[in-house]
Design an enzyme around this catalytic site. Structure first.
Site, PDB file in Angstrom:
ATOM      1  N   ASP A  63     -11.296  10.004  14.416  1.00 16.24           N
ATOM      2  CA  ASP A  63     -10.517   9.854  13.176  1.00 16.24           C
ATOM      3  C   ASP A  63     -11.545  10.486  12.080  1.00 16.24           C
ATOM      4  OD1 ASP A  63      -9.298   9.582  10.902  1.00 16.24           O
ATOM      5  OD2 ASP A  63      -8.945   7.438  11.442  1.00 16.24           O
ATOM      6  N   TYR A  65     -10.535   1.367  10.556  1.00 20.36           N
ATOM      7  CA  TYR A  65      -9.344   1.708   9.656  1.00 20.36           C
ATOM      8  C   TYR A  65      -8.697   3.202  10.182  1.00 20.36           C
ATOM      9  CZ  TYR A  65      -5.625   1.914   6.249  1.00 20.36           C
ATOM     10  OH  TYR A  65      -4.371   1.893   5.561  1.00 20.36           O
ATOM     11  N   LYS A 117      -7.214  13.565   3.794  1.00 17.95           N
ATOM     12  CA  LYS A 117      -7.957  13.327   2.487  1.00 17.95           C
ATOM     13  C   LYS A 117      -8.418  14.734   1.993  1.00 17.95           C
ATOM     14  CE  LYS A 117      -8.585   8.436   2.823  1.00 17.95           C
ATOM     15  NZ  LYS A 117      -8.832   7.407   3.667  1.00 17.95           N
TER      16      LYS A 117
HETATM   17  C1  LIG Z   1      -7.835   6.731   4.672  1.00 20.80           C
HETATM   18  C2  LIG Z   1      -7.846   6.719   6.082  1.00 20.80           C
HETATM   19  C3  LIG Z   1      -6.680   6.637   7.084  1.00 20.80           C
HETATM   20  C4  LIG Z   1      -5.245   6.855   6.412  1.00 20.80           C
HETATM   21  O1  LIG Z   1      -5.002   7.716   5.645  1.00 20.80           O
HETATM   22  P1  LIG Z   1      -3.733   7.770   4.719  1.00 20.80           P
HETATM   23  O2  LIG Z   1      -3.628   9.078   3.964  1.00 20.80           O
HETATM   24  O3  LIG Z   1      -4.098   6.790   3.559  1.00 20.80           O
HETATM   25  O4  LIG Z   1      -2.532   7.290   5.456  1.00 20.80           O
HETATM   26  C5  LIG Z   1      -6.944   6.777   8.449  1.00 20.80           C
HETATM   27  N1  LIG Z   1      -8.183   6.960   8.946  1.00 20.80           N
HETATM   28  C6  LIG Z   1      -9.306   6.994   8.103  1.00 20.80           C
HETATM   29  C7  LIG Z   1     -10.557   6.751   8.891  1.00 20.80           C
HETATM   30  C8  LIG Z   1      -9.243   6.685   6.741  1.00 20.80           C
HETATM   31  O5  LIG Z   1     -10.032   6.574   5.985  1.00 20.80           O
END
Ligand SMILES: *Cc1c(COP(=O)(O)O)cnc(C)c1O
Length: 425
Positions: free
Chosen positions: A239, A146, A267
């Site tokens: 990511d 994701y 995050k």
């Molecule tokens: C949470 C998440 C995102 C998206 O971040 P948001 O701040 O919710 O847009 C992207 N990549 C990973 C791996 C995530 O866990």
């Protein structure tokens, strides 16, 4: 509804919310909490207090950011001080330099940084950057990974997208989808086949899959991705929105010793306030506007409140306690849960986050995770809530620990798990 009443129960709020929001919520996974979402009144340390006056031990932690627990005093004070001085300038401020210096100091691949407001924006920009930099079109992503909620990454995405059985969102043009090729996680041969025959700008990967439960990379997966992307002049994008500053100050790239070309963060680096970041080498990041021609902009980019909260968080993380305590908590809990479940299962843990899967022996990719007994997991979630423990409502999210998850919190959690998992046959 009369919102001035001093106490409104969660079910009343939920009934009102269903009239106001699609599915009753503003982010889909929140609707998965059983039997209906509880509403949070306040939160401190490892605990959430609900509008029903229940105290819950929190393993969701805002879905990842709160590695210092809720309302950590250092972050709280830093933000309060900042608010006295204003919260949005539309100009640069010292805090963005200090936070970027922390990131470039700790994250091995980061020489320069662009701050944005969410992980979604970070991966969207990183993908555009990889295309602008290489002059190529195709992107490889992995099933179950994701990367946020934008058009280019919703092909076979994890968490919310998988939970509701919509791996493909409506509204994404075929032309967009056709530029993204999906490989199974931990399957390097798929990447090799694809990268040989397609015009691949970038490979985007969660170095630890954290949106399909927790799935670690196979021993050579990340190293092989590195050498293949290098050989074919594609960019490797880690990511690290979850893993950044969670698996230690250097994130997954330090933990596994593999340096990507572009890293996306989010995050934790905002200390619980909205944030995202794209980082990488000087030559790649310089392609962003205004020095380069890959466009990015944002009213709230590098807003001082998120910068200050992130800075206070990283300063606290540099002391080391948060990593020591959160890892110990995750290790003890994962081992305890492993021994308490009597049916076939597996617990996947990497450092300070983990997930348990029921009814399966191993989970190495999204396909394995989808075979687990998800309806039993949801029942466990609901039973744990009654016992005062909040684990993610979806099998495809992770349990996170923080500096606030001390021995007392862990012991109470184990008691709750004992009572609940004893009922799982
Ligand atoms: C949470 C998440 C995102 C998206 O971040 P948001 O701040 O919710 O847009 C992207 N990549 C990973 C791996 C995530 O866990």
């Amino acid at each position: 509804m009369d919102l001035r009443r001093c106490s409104i129960l969660s079910y009343e709020l939920w009934n009102e919310a269903k009239n106001l929001f699609a599915g009753g919520v503003n982010s889909p996974v929140r609707a998965a909490v059983k039997p209906y979402p509880f509403y949070t009144r306040r939160a401190k340390g490892a605990y959430i207090e609900t509008e029903d006056s229940k105290q819950l031990i929190d393993y969701v932690l805002g879905y990842g950011p709160l590695i210092l627990g809720h309302s950590h005093p250092k972050v709280l004070n830093a933000v309060k001080n900042q608010l006295e001085k204003g919260w949005l300038y539309g100009t640069p401020s010292v805090a963005e330099i200090k936070l970027a210096e922390k990131i470039t100091k700790h994250v091995p691949s980061a020489e320069m940084v662009r701050f944005v407001n969410s992980g979604t924006e970070a991966t969207m920009t990183a993908i555009r950057l990889s295309r602008g930099f290489t002059g190529r079109k195709k992107i490889i992503k992995f099933d179950g990974n994701y990367h946020g909620a934008h058009d280019y990454v919703l092909m076979d995405a994890g968490s919310a997208a998988s939970e509701f059985g919509v791996p493909f969102s409506l509204g994404i043009p075929e032309e967009v989808a056709s530029t993204v090729i999906v490989c199974p996680y931990n399957d390097i041969s798929c990447v090799e086949r694809t990268i040989r025959k397609e015009d691949v700008a970038g490979v985007i990967v969660e170095p630890v899959m954290g949106n399909m439960g927790v799935i670690p990379p196979n021993s050579n997966f990340l190293k092989d991705l590195r050498s293949l992307t290098r050989e074919f002049n594609s960019l490797l994008i880690f990511d690290e929105v979850i893993t950044g500053f969670r698996l230690g100050l250097g994130g997954a790239q330090s933990y596994f010793g593999v340096k990507p070309d572009i890293t996306t963060l989010g995050k934790i680096i905002g200390g619980g306030f909205p944030i995202g970041a794209i980082c990488g080498s000087r030559d790649v990041i310089s392609y962003l506007t205004p020095s380069g021609k890959v466009f990015n902009a944002g009213t709230f980019n590098a807003n001082p409140v998120s910068m200050i909260a992130g800075l206070a968080t990283i300063e606290e993380l540099e002391k080391g306690n948060a990593y020591r305590i959160s890892e110990k908590a995750a290790k003890i809990l994962a081992e305890e849960i492993d021994s308490l479940i009597k049916i076939e299962h597996v617990v996947n843990r990497v450092f300070n986050f983990f997930q348990f899967f029921l009814g399966v022996k191993k989970v190495e990719n999204a396909g394995d995770a989808r075979k687990s007994l998800r309806e039993v997991y949801v029942k466990v979630h609901e039973a744990l809530l009654r016992e005062g423990v909040f684990v993610p409502p979806s099998q495809f999210e992770a349990l996170f620990t923080s500096i606030a998850h001390d021995d007392d919190v862990i012991n109470r959690t184990i008691e709750a798990f004992r009572r609940v998992l004893g009922e799982v046959h």
